[in-house]
Design a protein around this motif. Structure first.
Motif, PDB file in Angstrom:
ATOM      1  N   LYS A  97      -1.228 -40.029 -14.405  1.00 28.81           N
ATOM      2  CA  LYS A  97      -2.379 -40.651 -15.060  1.00 28.81           C
ATOM      3  C   LYS A  97      -3.579 -39.703 -15.101  1.00 28.81           C
ATOM      4  CE  LYS A  97      -4.360 -44.037 -12.868  1.00 28.81           C
ATOM      5  NZ  LYS A  97      -4.598 -45.377 -12.277  1.00 28.81           N
ATOM      6  N   THR A  98      -3.772 -38.940 -14.036  1.00 27.96           N
ATOM      7  CA  THR A  98      -4.864 -37.963 -13.982  1.00 27.96           C
ATOM      8  C   THR A  98      -4.282 -36.598 -13.654  1.00 27.96           C
ATOM      9  OG1 THR A  98      -6.347 -39.673 -13.096  1.00 27.96           O
ATOM     10  CG2 THR A  98      -7.085 -37.388 -12.935  1.00 27.96           C
ATOM     11  N   CYS A  99      -4.531 -35.622 -14.513  1.00 27.40           N
ATOM     12  CA  CYS A  99      -4.049 -34.270 -14.264  1.00 27.40           C
ATOM     13  C   CYS A  99      -4.619 -33.319 -15.313  1.00 27.40           C
ATOM     14  CB  CYS A  99      -2.517 -34.199 -14.260  1.00 27.40           C
ATOM     15  SG  CYS A  99      -1.724 -34.688 -15.809  1.00 27.40           S
ATOM     16  N   CYS A 100      -4.338 -32.050 -15.128  1.00 28.31           N
ATOM     17  CA  CYS A 100      -4.667 -30.992 -16.089  1.00 28.31           C
ATOM     18  C   CYS A 100      -6.150 -30.629 -16.111  1.00 28.31           C
ATOM     19  CB  CYS A 100      -4.157 -31.350 -17.470  1.00 28.31           C
ATOM     20  SG  CYS A 100      -2.345 -31.425 -17.511  1.00 28.31           S
ATOM     21  N   LEU A 101      -6.538 -29.914 -17.174  1.00 27.20           N
ATOM     22  CA  LEU A 101      -7.845 -29.256 -17.218  1.00 27.20           C
ATOM     23  C   LEU A 101      -8.985 -30.115 -16.688  1.00 27.20           C
ATOM     24  CD1 LEU A 101      -7.922 -27.390 -20.660  1.00 27.20           C
ATOM     25  CD2 LEU A 101      -7.800 -26.364 -18.396  1.00 27.20           C
ATOM     26  N   CYS A 102      -9.648 -29.617 -15.659  1.00 23.48           N
ATOM     27  CA  CYS A 102     -10.833 -30.298 -15.150  1.00 23.48           C
ATOM     28  C   CYS A 102     -12.006 -29.977 -16.079  1.00 23.48           C
ATOM     29  CB  CYS A 102     -11.139 -29.852 -13.723  1.00 23.48           C
ATOM     30  SG  CYS A 102     -11.636 -28.118 -13.577  1.00 23.48           S
ATOM     31  N   TYR A 103     -13.111 -30.660 -15.864  1.00 17.82           N
ATOM     32  CA  TYR A 103     -14.282 -30.505 -16.741  1.00 17.82           C
ATOM     33  C   TYR A 103     -14.756 -29.050 -16.769  1.00 17.82           C
ATOM     34  CZ  TYR A 103     -19.149 -30.543 -18.186  1.00 17.82           C
ATOM     35  OH  TYR A 103     -20.333 -30.246 -18.810  1.00 17.82           O
ATOM     36  N   GLY A 104     -14.838 -28.435 -15.589  1.00 17.46           N
ATOM     37  CA  GLY A 104     -15.343 -27.070 -15.518  1.00 17.46           C
ATOM     38  C   GLY A 104     -14.475 -26.075 -16.252  1.00 17.46           C
ATOM     39  N   VAL A 146       3.005 -28.172 -13.161  1.00 22.81           N
ATOM     40  CA  VAL A 146       2.797 -27.095 -14.125  1.00 22.81           C
ATOM     41  C   VAL A 146       1.466 -26.416 -13.817  1.00 22.81           C
ATOM     42  CG1 VAL A 146       2.704 -26.471 -16.563  1.00 22.81           C
ATOM     43  CG2 VAL A 146       4.031 -28.474 -15.843  1.00 22.81           C
ATOM     44  N   GLY A 147       1.525 -25.109 -13.592  1.00 24.59           N
ATOM     45  CA  GLY A 147       0.293 -24.386 -13.282  1.00 24.59           C
ATOM     46  C   GLY A 147       0.535 -22.894 -13.169  1.00 24.59           C
ATOM     47  N   GLY A 148      -0.535 -22.130 -13.186  1.00 20.85           N
ATOM     48  CA  GLY A 148      -0.427 -20.690 -13.032  1.00 20.85           C
ATOM     49  C   GLY A 148      -0.005 -20.325 -11.621  1.00 20.85           C
ATOM     50  N   LYS A 149       0.792 -19.269 -11.507  1.00 17.74           N
ATOM     51  CA  LYS A 149       1.293 -18.875 -10.186  1.00 17.74           C
ATOM     52  C   LYS A 149       0.174 -18.425  -9.259  1.00 17.74           C
ATOM     53  CE  LYS A 149       2.444 -14.167 -11.701  1.00 17.74           C
ATOM     54  NZ  LYS A 149       3.537 -13.180 -11.864  1.00 17.74           N
ATOM     55  N   ASN A 150      -1.005 -18.108  -9.826  1.00 24.51           N
ATOM     56  CA  ASN A 150      -2.151 -17.704  -9.009  1.00 24.51           C
ATOM     57  C   ASN A 150      -3.194 -18.807  -8.888  1.00 24.51           C
ATOM     58  OD1 ASN A 150      -1.189 -15.030  -8.571  1.00 24.51           O
ATOM     59  ND2 ASN A 150      -1.876 -14.457 -10.621  1.00 24.51           N
ATOM     60  N   SER A 151      -2.854 -19.987  -9.386  1.00 25.05           N
ATOM     61  CA  SER A 151      -3.805 -21.106  -9.364  1.00 25.05           C
ATOM     62  C   SER A 151      -3.813 -21.786  -8.001  1.00 25.05           C
ATOM     63  CB  SER A 151      -3.436 -22.121 -10.460  1.00 25.05           C
ATOM     64  OG  SER A 151      -4.186 -23.311 -10.304  1.00 25.05           O
ATOM     65  N   SER A 152      -4.907 -21.656  -7.304  1.00 26.49           N
ATOM     66  CA  SER A 152      -5.029 -22.204  -5.952  1.00 26.49           C
ATOM     67  C   SER A 152      -4.801 -23.711  -5.937  1.00 26.49           C
ATOM     68  CB  SER A 152      -6.411 -21.874  -5.385  1.00 26.49           C
ATOM     69  OG  SER A 152      -6.613 -22.483  -4.130  1.00 26.49           O
ATOM     70  N   ASN A 153      -5.440 -24.427  -6.881  1.00 23.87           N
ATOM     71  CA  ASN A 153      -5.323 -25.894  -6.850  1.00 23.87           C
ATOM     72  C   ASN A 153      -3.928 -26.362  -7.252  1.00 23.87           C
ATOM     73  OD1 ASN A 153      -5.476 -26.938  -9.876  1.00 23.87           O
ATOM     74  ND2 ASN A 153      -6.891 -25.236  -9.715  1.00 23.87           N
ATOM     75  N   VAL A 179       6.358 -24.768 -11.982  1.00 32.83           N
ATOM     76  CA  VAL A 179       6.643 -23.984 -13.189  1.00 32.83           C
ATOM     77  C   VAL A 179       5.334 -23.561 -13.848  1.00 32.83           C
ATOM     78  CG1 VAL A 179       8.792 -25.264 -13.581  1.00 32.83           C
ATOM     79  CG2 VAL A 179       6.708 -25.970 -14.778  1.00 32.83           C
ATOM     80  N   GLU A 180       5.409 -22.469 -14.607  1.00 32.19           N
ATOM     81  CA  GLU A 180       4.230 -22.016 -15.361  1.00 32.19           C
ATOM     82  C   GLU A 180       4.229 -22.556 -16.783  1.00 32.19           C
ATOM     83  OE1 GLU A 180       2.040 -18.243 -14.230  1.00 32.19           O
ATOM     84  OE2 GLU A 180       4.129 -17.562 -14.288  1.00 32.19           O
ATOM     85  N   PHE A 197      14.607 -39.764 -13.346  1.00 30.29           N
ATOM     86  CA  PHE A 197      13.237 -40.178 -13.656  1.00 30.29           C
ATOM     87  C   PHE A 197      12.369 -39.020 -13.164  1.00 30.29           C
ATOM     88  CE2 PHE A 197       9.789 -43.669 -12.840  1.00 30.29           C
ATOM     89  CZ  PHE A 197       9.023 -43.115 -13.849  1.00 30.29           C
ATOM     90  N   VAL A 198      11.772 -38.289 -14.104  1.00 26.37           N
ATOM     91  CA  VAL A 198      11.029 -37.067 -13.778  1.00 26.37           C
ATOM     92  C   VAL A 198       9.531 -37.292 -13.946  1.00 26.37           C
ATOM     93  CG1 VAL A 198      10.686 -34.621 -14.330  1.00 26.37           C
ATOM     94  CG2 VAL A 198      12.976 -35.639 -14.519  1.00 26.37           C
ATOM     95  N   GLY A 199       8.766 -36.866 -12.949  1.00 25.71           N
ATOM     96  CA  GLY A 199       7.316 -36.944 -13.016  1.00 25.71           C
ATOM     97  C   GLY A 199       6.722 -35.586 -13.351  1.00 25.71           C
ATOM     98  N   LEU A 200       5.677 -35.586 -14.182  1.00 23.78           N
ATOM     99  CA  LEU A 200       5.004 -34.346 -14.580  1.00 23.78           C
ATOM    100  C   LEU A 200       3.536 -34.407 -14.213  1.00 23.78           C
ATOM    101  CD1 LEU A 200       6.325 -33.685 -18.210  1.00 23.78           C
ATOM    102  CD2 LEU A 200       6.749 -32.268 -16.206  1.00 23.78           C
ATOM    103  N   THR A 201       3.032 -33.305 -13.676  1.00 27.32           N
ATOM    104  CA  THR A 201       1.601 -33.208 -13.424  1.00 27.32           C
ATOM    105  C   THR A 201       1.190 -31.755 -13.570  1.00 27.32           C
ATOM    106  OG1 THR A 201      -0.195 -33.821 -11.914  1.00 27.32           O
ATOM    107  CG2 THR A 201       1.778 -32.863 -10.910  1.00 27.32           C
ATOM    108  N   GLY A 202      -0.106 -31.523 -13.650  1.00 31.51           N
ATOM    109  CA  GLY A 202      -0.586 -30.156 -13.825  1.00 31.51           C
ATOM    110  C   GLY A 202      -1.883 -29.931 -13.092  1.00 31.51           C
ATOM    111  N   GLY A 203      -2.112 -28.684 -12.708  1.00 28.14           N
ATOM    112  CA  GLY A 203      -3.332 -28.309 -12.011  1.00 28.14           C
ATOM    113  C   GLY A 203      -4.534 -28.288 -12.945  1.00 28.14           C
TER     114      GLY A 203
END
Length: 292
Positions: A7-14, A222-229, A246-247, A266-272
């Motif tokens: 429900k909540t994921c991916c690009l933050c406001y900043g 899903v996120g960059g391999k160097n993404s801390s969050n 995964v990237e 049943f697969v769940g997806l989220t992103g940094g």
């Protein structure tokens, strides 16, 4: 197969603000230069590159005529002073939360507080998180804490202390560290104040992703391999359910080739916070078509 996106994921406001700002300036025909890596996101980097946006990592390489984009992680005050001195236009996309932390640290330092920053400063990796790097330059010789055992070594010779936290640091760890640091400093008869500055957006991403992980058979982060969050999110979810980091879509296709998925999954997806929602939708559509 069923696939659900958190429900909540991916690009933050900043992060979104920084990316949108760079794209908008580039489309206006400006000579846009990213000062250091804008996002840990291959797709975003590709989009900007196709728009003619360059990346430069050294101040000396920035020239008058450039429109320099300052990323969401922020920069030391000296960076802004340099740009103004050399009359170089810039777009300050520092996350408002990070900007507020930097100004708070600067003020508390001026008031005589010894600053403590909880964050990933590279205690073991020797690679400092860019937000911690920026914030640490708004005060004099801050105490940096990344691992719990470092708390025992805090110098107690100062009369008062003020603590902040890297916005994308683990909230659970931060709360644990703060409690222990508070006990140590106040136990020594010193003044201790703090602000838990972990980001609310990160809290929501983690909380909603955890709820999804409890329902599904497998999770994909899903996120960059160097993404801390993103790495922190993956670590948290791995404690709940089988989880894959995964990237992008290509990595998911490799997992499919390894027969990781089955028709009844049943697969769940989220992103940094630096991952675009479009990437999750693309992966969802691919997974839904795997066994049709």
């Amino acid at each position: 197969m069923r696939v659900e996106i958190s429900k909540t994921c991916c690009l933050c406001y900043g992060a979104k603000r920084a990316l949108d700002g760079a794209v908008e300036k580039a489309k206006e025909g400006e000579k846009v230069v990213l000062f250091k890596e804008l996002l840990h996101n291959k797709r975003a980097v590709s989009i900007l590159k196709n728009l003619g946006v360059q990346q430069k990592d050294n101040l000396d390489d920035l020239k008058r005529g450039d429109v320099v984009v300052i990323r969401a992680h922020g920069e030391p005050r000296e960076t802004f002073d340099y740009l103004r001195l050399h009359e170089i236009d810039f777009l300050d996309c520092t996350c408002p939360n990070v900007k507020a932390i930097n100004l708070l640290v600067e003020r508390k330092n001026a008031e005589g507080y010894k600053i403590i920053i909880i964050g990933k400063y590279g205690h073991k990796t020797h690679k400092m998180h860019p937000e911690v790097y920026a914030t640490s330059h708004y005060c004099k010789n801050p105490i940096l804490i990344e691992d719990e055992e470092e708390i025992d070594d805090i110098d107690l010779s100062f009369p008062k202390y003020f603590l902040v936290v890297q916005t994308t640091f683990s909230s659970e760890k931060a709360q644990k560290y703060i409690k222990k640091i508070k006990e140590k400093i106040e136990g020594a008869g010193k003044i201790f104040e703090y602000r838990d500055t972990t980001c609310n957006a990160q809290h929501r991403i983690n909380d909603d992703s955890k709820e999804l992980a409890k329902k599904v058979d497998k999770m994909i982060v899903v996120g960059g391999k160097n993404s801390s969050n993103s790495i922190e999110l993956f670590n948290n979810l791995s404690k709940i359910k089988k989880c894959y980091f995964v990237e992008g879509l290509d990595d998911v296709k490799k997992l499919a080739e390894e027969s990781v998925f089955s028709p009844n999954d049943f697969v769940g997806l989220t992103g940094g916070a630096s991952t675009a929602m479009e990437e999750l939708v693309e992966i969802k559509n691919y997974l839904l078509g795997l066994f049709t």
